[in-house]
Design an enzyme around this catalytic site. Structure first.
Site, PDB file in Angstrom:
ATOM      1  N   TYR A 196      60.077 -73.034  90.034  1.00  0.00           N
ATOM      2  CA  TYR A 196      60.579 -73.398  88.709  1.00  0.00           C
ATOM      3  C   TYR A 196      59.468 -74.039  87.890  1.00  0.00           C
ATOM      4  CZ  TYR A 196      63.940 -75.381  85.355  1.00  0.00           C
ATOM      5  OH  TYR A 196      64.650 -75.714  84.223  1.00  0.00           O
ATOM      6  N   LYS A 200      57.409 -72.335  84.668  1.00  0.00           N
ATOM      7  CA  LYS A 200      57.549 -72.914  83.322  1.00  0.00           C
ATOM      8  C   LYS A 200      56.163 -73.257  82.767  1.00  0.00           C
ATOM      9  CE  LYS A 200      62.151 -73.216  82.986  1.00  0.00           C
ATOM     10  NZ  LYS A 200      62.890 -72.302  82.105  1.00  0.00           N
ATOM     11  N   ARG A 237      74.492 -80.120  89.816  1.00  0.00           N
ATOM     12  CA  ARG A 237      73.757 -81.249  89.245  1.00  0.00           C
ATOM     13  C   ARG A 237      74.658 -82.488  89.335  1.00  0.00           C
ATOM     14  NH1 ARG A 237      70.821 -78.062  84.193  1.00  0.00           N
ATOM     15  NH2 ARG A 237      72.075 -76.288  84.854  1.00  0.00           N
ATOM     16  N   VAL A 238      74.060 -83.649  89.158  1.00  0.00           N
ATOM     17  CA  VAL A 238      74.725 -84.870  89.593  1.00  0.00           C
ATOM     18  C   VAL A 238      75.979 -85.218  88.771  1.00  0.00           C
ATOM     19  CG1 VAL A 238      73.169 -86.400  88.302  1.00  0.00           C
ATOM     20  CG2 VAL A 238      74.190 -87.205  90.381  1.00  0.00           C
TER      21      VAL A 238
HETATM   22  N1  LIG Z   1      70.075 -77.987  81.362  1.00  0.00           N
HETATM   23  C1  LIG Z   1      68.988 -78.722  81.435  1.00  0.00           C
HETATM   24  O1  LIG Z   1      69.040 -79.970  81.465  1.00  0.00           O
HETATM   25  C2  LIG Z   1      67.647 -78.048  81.440  1.00  0.00           C
HETATM   26  C3  LIG Z   1      66.547 -78.824  81.778  1.00  0.00           C
HETATM   27  C4  LIG Z   1      65.306 -78.229  81.774  1.00  0.00           C
HETATM   28  C5  LIG Z   1      65.176 -76.892  81.420  1.00  0.00           C
HETATM   29  N2  LIG Z   1      66.261 -76.141  81.106  1.00  0.00           N
HETATM   30  C6  LIG Z   1      66.037 -74.723  80.778  1.00  0.00           C
HETATM   31  O2  LIG Z   1      66.916 -74.299  79.750  1.00  0.00           O
HETATM   32  C7  LIG Z   1      67.322 -72.940  79.986  1.00  0.00           C
HETATM   33  C8  LIG Z   1      68.833 -72.868  80.068  1.00  0.00           C
HETATM   34  O3  LIG Z   1      69.277 -73.804  81.049  1.00  0.00           O
HETATM   35  P1  LIG Z   1      70.797 -73.883  81.522  1.00  0.00           P
HETATM   36  O4  LIG Z   1      71.017 -75.266  81.982  1.00  0.00           O
HETATM   37  O5  LIG Z   1      71.668 -73.294  80.501  1.00  0.00           O
HETATM   38  O6  LIG Z   1      70.736 -72.912  82.801  1.00  0.00           O
HETATM   39  P2  LIG Z   1      71.908 -72.127  83.559  1.00  0.00           P
HETATM   40  O7  LIG Z   1      71.418 -71.898  84.952  1.00  0.00           O
HETATM   41  O8  LIG Z   1      73.217 -72.823  83.372  1.00  0.00           O
HETATM   42  O9  LIG Z   1      71.987 -70.758  82.777  1.00  0.00           O
HETATM   43  C9  LIG Z   1      70.974 -69.808  82.830  1.00  0.00           C
HETATM   44  C10 LIG Z   1      71.536 -68.458  82.410  1.00  0.00           C
HETATM   45  O10 LIG Z   1      70.469 -67.496  82.494  1.00  0.00           O
HETATM   46  C11 LIG Z   1      70.968 -66.322  83.120  1.00  0.00           C
HETATM   47  N3  LIG Z   1      69.849 -65.645  83.764  1.00  0.00           N
HETATM   48  C12 LIG Z   1      69.109 -66.079  84.803  1.00  0.00           C
HETATM   49  N4  LIG Z   1      68.162 -65.164  85.107  1.00  0.00           N
HETATM   50  C13 LIG Z   1      68.302 -64.151  84.203  1.00  0.00           C
HETATM   51  C14 LIG Z   1      67.620 -62.925  83.977  1.00  0.00           C
HETATM   52  N5  LIG Z   1      66.608 -62.550  84.747  1.00  0.00           N
HETATM   53  N6  LIG Z   1      68.039 -62.119  82.971  1.00  0.00           N
HETATM   54  C15 LIG Z   1      69.088 -62.474  82.184  1.00  0.00           C
HETATM   55  N7  LIG Z   1      69.779 -63.619  82.369  1.00  0.00           N
HETATM   56  C16 LIG Z   1      69.387 -64.455  83.353  1.00  0.00           C
HETATM   57  C17 LIG Z   1      72.031 -66.817  84.088  1.00  0.00           C
HETATM   58  O11 LIG Z   1      72.977 -65.786  84.396  1.00  0.00           O
HETATM   59  C18 LIG Z   1      72.670 -67.966  83.314  1.00  0.00           C
HETATM   60  O12 LIG Z   1      73.740 -67.501  82.529  1.00  0.00           O
HETATM   61  C19 LIG Z   1      66.622 -72.497  81.259  1.00  0.00           C
HETATM   62  O13 LIG Z   1      65.431 -71.839  80.941  1.00  0.00           O
HETATM   63  C20 LIG Z   1      66.327 -73.796  81.938  1.00  0.00           C
HETATM   64  O14 LIG Z   1      65.247 -73.667  82.816  1.00  0.00           O
HETATM   65  C21 LIG Z   1      67.498 -76.691  81.126  1.00  0.00           C
END
Ligand SMILES: NC(=O)c1ccc[n+]([C@@H]2O[C@H](COP(=O)([O-])OP(=O)(O)OC[C@H]3O[C@@H](n4cnc5c(N)ncnc54)[C@H](O)[C@@H]3O)[C@@H](O)[C@H]2O)c1
Length: 376
Positions: A196, A200, A237-238
């Site tokens: 991850y 990134k 997640r927590v």
């Molecule tokens: N939520 C947070 O606090 C947080 C923190 C840091 C980074 N992010 C980043 O923000 C973005 C969204 O996070 P989130 O919490 O909504 O994640 P999530 O895991 O809830 O959702 C990710 C979505 O992406 C889809 N996905 C994964 N791989 C894919 C692919 N190859 N093609 C098409 N769809 C795909 C999944 O089906 C899912 O619907 C991500 O890039 C994540 O790394 C989120």
């Protein structure tokens, strides 16, 4: 009858959040009006408000040209019911698509692109490490190549948002907490989180260089611990873990020693910030999106959630310590995580306002109406 009187508490929370995002990112939605926004990964946690907020803005502003939204998602973690329910909206298109493949040819020209297609939950990305890397590196590359092609064809994309993460900082050394965007990080390239963190980091390098070399208007958001509606109760997640314990009337299970410290950013604040990064951010620039205070331990978070559970639902459980069955649960988990957000505040007008207690209260009410989540 006032429609809010027929809504459940969970539905009311969502409506209020959508109203606040539509208001606080009003200028950004005006810029998106009449344009085509693609949200890759729109079926996930952040997609919940990233997709619903522009559709909500359309309904609140019927005289303005609507924002057209396409969701691209491979639904690796299932098709959420909220998204299926939205499919009747004529301004929404749902496309099953893996972002590691070239973009669907029949999508039409894209004006704004959000790339959030990457699993964010450590439990799940450790289950799909190669897929996680591919989405952040190869998937991003295809989007950037698309932007270059569109520019050459005279139909340039107006803005692209790449979701990076606070994880790119790894486990910051004490003098780098709170952490500014200029900190270079302290990251393992081979540990259980590396799929991850490192993808990134490489993704950000791609963004900077496509901005410089090809003038692609790509901007980067580094989210810090977002939580709230849309984050499935089964996510691992927590906060959803604690919510599940509270709603079940069971003790809160603490899978670590609870001493790690975080600031937690309510999702409505964060999503407002993401639309600001998308529309106003500088090309090739990265922005921390989170909150500066309060930095609290996971133990304190559990205590606050339990107290709110008591107030809302008469919860009477206590916090108990257990070993996680996942041996990598806390490996390379940063001890402290807290952002400096001056850059987003001053350049974008980002101004998170929801306190931790209010955000937890809103989350618990939302989970009380969303206790089930299908998991693929
Ligand atoms: N939520 C947070 O606090 C947080 C923190 C840091 C980074 N992010 C980043 O923000 C973005 C969204 O996070 P989130 O919490 O909504 O994640 P999530 O895991 O809830 O959702 C990710 C979505 O992406 C889809 N996905 C994964 N791989 C894919 C692919 N190859 N093609 C098409 N769809 C795909 C999944 O089906 C899912 O619907 C991500 O890039 C994540 O790394 C989120």
């Amino acid at each position: 009858m006032n429609p809010s009187m027929t809504m459940s508490p969970a539905e009311q929370i969502v409506q209020e959040d959508l109203d606040s995002i539509a208001h606080d990112a009003g200028d950004e939605f005006t810029a998106l009006s009449g344009r085509h926004l693609v949200v890759a990964g729109g079926a996930g946690f952040l997609g919940y408000y990233l997709v619903q907020a522009p559709l909500h803005w359309n309904r609140r502003n019927p005289a303005r040209p609507p924002i057209r939204v396409s969701v691209l998602d491979n639904f690796i973690r299932g098709v959420p019911a909220w998204l299926t329910a939205l499919a009747v909206d004529e301004n929404l298109r749902l496309v099953r698509h893996d972002i590691t493949n070239p973009l669907p040819a029949d999508l039409g020209d894209i004006d704004y692109f959000v790339h959030g297609a990457s699993i964010a939950s450590p439990i799940y990305y450790r289950r799909y490490p190669i897929e996680t890397m591919d989405a952040n590196v190869n998937g991003l590359r295809l989007i950037l190549d698309y932007c270059v092609t569109q520019k050459s064809a005279g139909r340039p994309v107006s803005g692209v948002l790449f979701y990076s993460s606070s994880e790119i900082y790894g486990d910051p050394t004490p003098e780098n907490i709170p952490t500014p965007e200029t900190y270079r990080g302290n990251v393992s390239c081979t540990g259980p989180r590396a799929c991850y963190d490192e993808s990134k980091r490489y993704g950000e390098t791609l963004c900077v260089n496509f901005a410089k070399q090809h003038g692609v208007p790509i901007k980067v958001a580094r989210p810090f611990n977002n939580y709230g509606p849309g984050l499935k109760i089964t996510d691992g997640r927590v906060i959803p873990d604690f919510a599940r314990n509270i709603l079940d009337g069971a003790d809160i299970i603490m899978l670590s020693d609870g001493s790690a410290q975080r600031t937690f950013c309510y999702v409505a604040d964060a999503v407002t910030g993401y639309f600001k990064v998308l529309v106003r951010g500088g090309a090739g620039e990265a922005y921390n999106i989170g909150v500066e205070t309060p930095e609290i331990s996971v133990n304190e978070l559990a205590a606050r959630a339990a107290a709110l559970g008591k107030e809302l639902f008469g919860y009477a459980g206590k916090v108990v310590r257990k070993e996680s069955a996942d041996k990598d649960y806390v490996v390379d988990n940063p001890y402290r995580r807290c952002p400096i957000i001056i850059k987003a505040r001053s350049e974008l007008g980002y101004a998170p306002a929801v306190t931790i207690d209010e955000g937890l209260r809103r989350s618990l009410l939302w989970y009380s109406g969303n206790r089930e989540a299908s998991e693929a």
